[in-house]
Write a protein that holds these residues in place. Sequence first.
Motif, short mmCIF file in Angstrom:
data_model
loop_
_atom_site.label_atom_id
_atom_site.label_comp_id
_atom_site.label_asym_id
_atom_site.label_seq_id
_atom_site.Cartn_x
_atom_site.Cartn_y
_atom_site.Cartn_z
N CYS A 106 -51.04 27.56 -54.29
CA CYS A 106 -49.78 28.25 -54.61
C CYS A 106 -48.74 27.27 -55.10
CB CYS A 106 -49.29 28.99 -53.36
SG CYS A 106 -47.73 29.87 -53.57
N PHE A 107 -48.71 26.07 -54.51
CA PHE A 107 -47.72 25.07 -54.88
C PHE A 107 -48.27 23.98 -55.78
CE2 PHE A 107 -46.49 26.82 -50.77
CZ PHE A 107 -45.21 27.23 -51.04
N SER A 108 -49.55 24.09 -56.14
CA SER A 108 -50.11 23.14 -57.11
C SER A 108 -50.28 23.83 -58.46
CB SER A 108 -51.43 22.58 -56.60
OG SER A 108 -52.36 23.62 -56.34
N SER A 109 -51.32 24.62 -58.62
CA SER A 109 -51.54 25.31 -59.89
C SER A 109 -50.45 26.33 -60.19
CB SER A 109 -52.91 25.98 -59.89
OG SER A 109 -53.94 25.04 -59.73
N GLY A 110 -50.07 27.11 -59.16
CA GLY A 110 -49.03 28.11 -59.37
C GLY A 110 -47.71 27.51 -59.77
N ALA A 111 -47.29 26.46 -59.07
CA ALA A 111 -46.02 25.80 -59.38
C ALA A 111 -46.08 25.10 -60.73
CB ALA A 111 -45.66 24.81 -58.27
N LEU A 112 -47.21 24.49 -61.03
CA LEU A 112 -47.33 23.78 -62.32
C LEU A 112 -47.23 24.74 -63.49
CD1 LEU A 112 -50.13 21.20 -61.45
CD2 LEU A 112 -47.81 20.66 -62.16
N LEU A 171 -55.84 33.78 -55.53
CA LEU A 171 -54.91 34.69 -54.86
C LEU A 171 -53.59 34.01 -54.52
CD1 LEU A 171 -54.59 37.55 -53.71
CD2 LEU A 171 -55.53 36.70 -51.55
N SER A 172 -53.66 32.77 -54.04
CA SER A 172 -52.43 32.05 -53.71
C SER A 172 -51.63 31.71 -54.96
CB SER A 172 -52.77 30.76 -52.95
OG SER A 172 -53.61 29.93 -53.73
N ARG A 173 -52.32 31.45 -56.06
CA ARG A 173 -51.61 31.21 -57.32
C ARG A 173 -50.88 32.46 -57.80
NH1 ARG A 173 -54.55 29.78 -63.09
NH2 ARG A 173 -52.77 30.36 -64.41
N CYS A 233 -49.24 18.03 -54.98
CA CYS A 233 -50.10 18.95 -54.21
C CYS A 233 -51.51 19.00 -54.77
CB CYS A 233 -49.48 20.34 -54.21
SG CYS A 233 -47.94 20.49 -53.28
N LEU A 234 -51.63 18.99 -56.09
CA LEU A 234 -52.96 19.01 -56.70
C LEU A 234 -53.72 17.73 -56.40
CD1 LEU A 234 -54.96 20.52 -58.49
CD2 LEU A 234 -53.85 19.50 -60.49
#
Length: 485
Positions: free
Chosen positions: A378-384, A325-327, A353-354
Motif C-alpha cells: 500500500c505504501f510502496s507500489s500504491g504510494a509510488l 488489494l493493499s495497492r 518501503c519497496l
Amino acid sequence: MKRNKQIDIKGALALASTFHFLYSCARACILPFLTLTKHLISLVWSPLASFLSKHYNKRRAVITGSLVCSAGAALILLLIPSTGVETQPLTLSSTVSMSKATTYTLQLQHSNNVTSQWSHVNVSVANHSKGGKRNREKDEDRLEFLGSLKVMDVQHQLFFMLLIVVSIWELMAAPLEWTVDDGLYEYLDFVDASDRYSSTGVWGLLGAVCGASGAGLLVSHLDCLIGSHTPREAVHFYSYAAVTTLAVPVVAFLPLYLNKKRSRSTGLFKALQLVRGDLRALLCAATAFLMGLAGSAVDDLLLWQMQDHGSSELHMGLSLAVPLLSRAAFPLLSGRVSKLLSPGRVLLVGTVCLALQCLYYSLLWGPWTAIPVQVLSCFSSGALWWAVQVQCEDVTTPGTERSVRRVYQALSLDLGAGLGSMAGGGVAVMLLLWCLFLPLLQWKAPPQRRINYSRLLASDTSEVSESESEQETDWLEKALEDDEQ
C-alpha cells in the motif's frame, strides 16, 4: 455517433469496469508464467497495435480477436509434451526440466530421426553437386545447420518451442489494454465525462486479486480431481482461457468511439519531450524504472523462494493477491498522505518501503512468512504510482495527460520489468542506494511551476467570476484616480 442520442455514462463505465475486472482476473491466473517475453513484446507491440486499430477503425475486432486468440494460445501451450518430473508451478524454466530416463529415451528417438534426415541430405547433396560452387556452399551451410540441431538436446528444443508459443500468445494479448483504454477515454471525452475515466482502474486491481487468489485456491484443492497425467499447473491456463472467454461477450457492448480529429498522432513523442524537459519528471521516471525492475525480479524469484520453504499454491496465490488489494486501498489514504507529505517525499517513502520488502523476501523462514509484509505494498507500489500520477499532472499540457502517464507505465511495467527479469536479485541494495541519492537530486532540481489547465477548468465558476469582477473594479478605480490627477 449523433449528439442527440441518449448517452448512458453509468452503463458505459459499468461495462468497461466489467471488462477490466474479467481480463485482469484472467491475467492474474497465469501471472507467474509470463515474465521476460511479456514485457519486451508489450513495450513494442502495444502502442503499434493500438495505433493501427485506431487508424483503420477496427478496435472492436482487434479486442475480440485478441481475447479469442490469446485463450487459444494458452490451451495450445498445454499440448506440448510433459517433461516427466515433479511439477514446479513457477516460471517457464520449470517446464523444461526432465528426468534422466525420459531425457535418454527422447534423445534416442531424436537421434534416430536426425539420422532419417541425414540420408536425405546426402542424396540431396549428390543430386546438386553439379550445380556449381554456389550450390555446394549452400548445401554445406545447410549441413552445418543440421549438425547444430543434432547436438542440441531435447531440453533446449522444448524451451524454444515454449518460447515461440508464449511469444505468439503475448503478441495476441498485447493490444488489448491500450485499445480498450483508448476507446473508452475517447467515448467519455466525447460526452464531456473524461474525469470519470480513472474509476475503472480499481476494478482491474480487484479482478487481479480474484484471479491470483482464486487460481491458487483452486489448484491447491484439485489433487484428487485431476488425472495423474495432468499437471496441476494446467489449471492456471484453463482458468485463463475460461475467464477470457467470459470477457468476449462484453466486447460487443463496450463503449468505443473513434475520434478522427486525433487519429493521426498518439502524442507519445510530445510526452517524452515533456518528461525530458523537467528534472523532477526525470527523477520520477528513473524511480518508476527501478520500481518495475524490482517488481519483476520479485515476481520471478519470490515464488521459488516460497516453494523452497514449503509454501503451497494457496500461499502463493495469497502472496500475489494481498499486494494488489493493499495497492487498491491507497487512494482512500491519499488525501491524508498528501496533507502530511509532498509528492517528492511520498516518492522517497514508497521507494524505501519497496526496498525493505525486497530485503525481507530474502529472509523468509516459513510458508506463510511472505504474506504479512505484502500489506506494505500500500505504501510502496500504491504510494509510488500515486506520486507518479501527481508528477504527470505537473508536467502535462492539454491533451497529453494520458500520453505522459503511458510513458511512465512503459518505463516501469515494460522496460524496467523486462530488464528485471534478466537481472534477477540484488534489487534491494539498488533501491536503498537510490533512496540515498534521490533526496539530494530532488533538492538540486527545483520544481517548475506550470499552469494546470485541467484544474483551472474544474475550478468553481463563481470564484472565477468574482475574481474577474474584482479585476474590473480595480482597473476602473485606477482609471478614475488617473483622471483626477
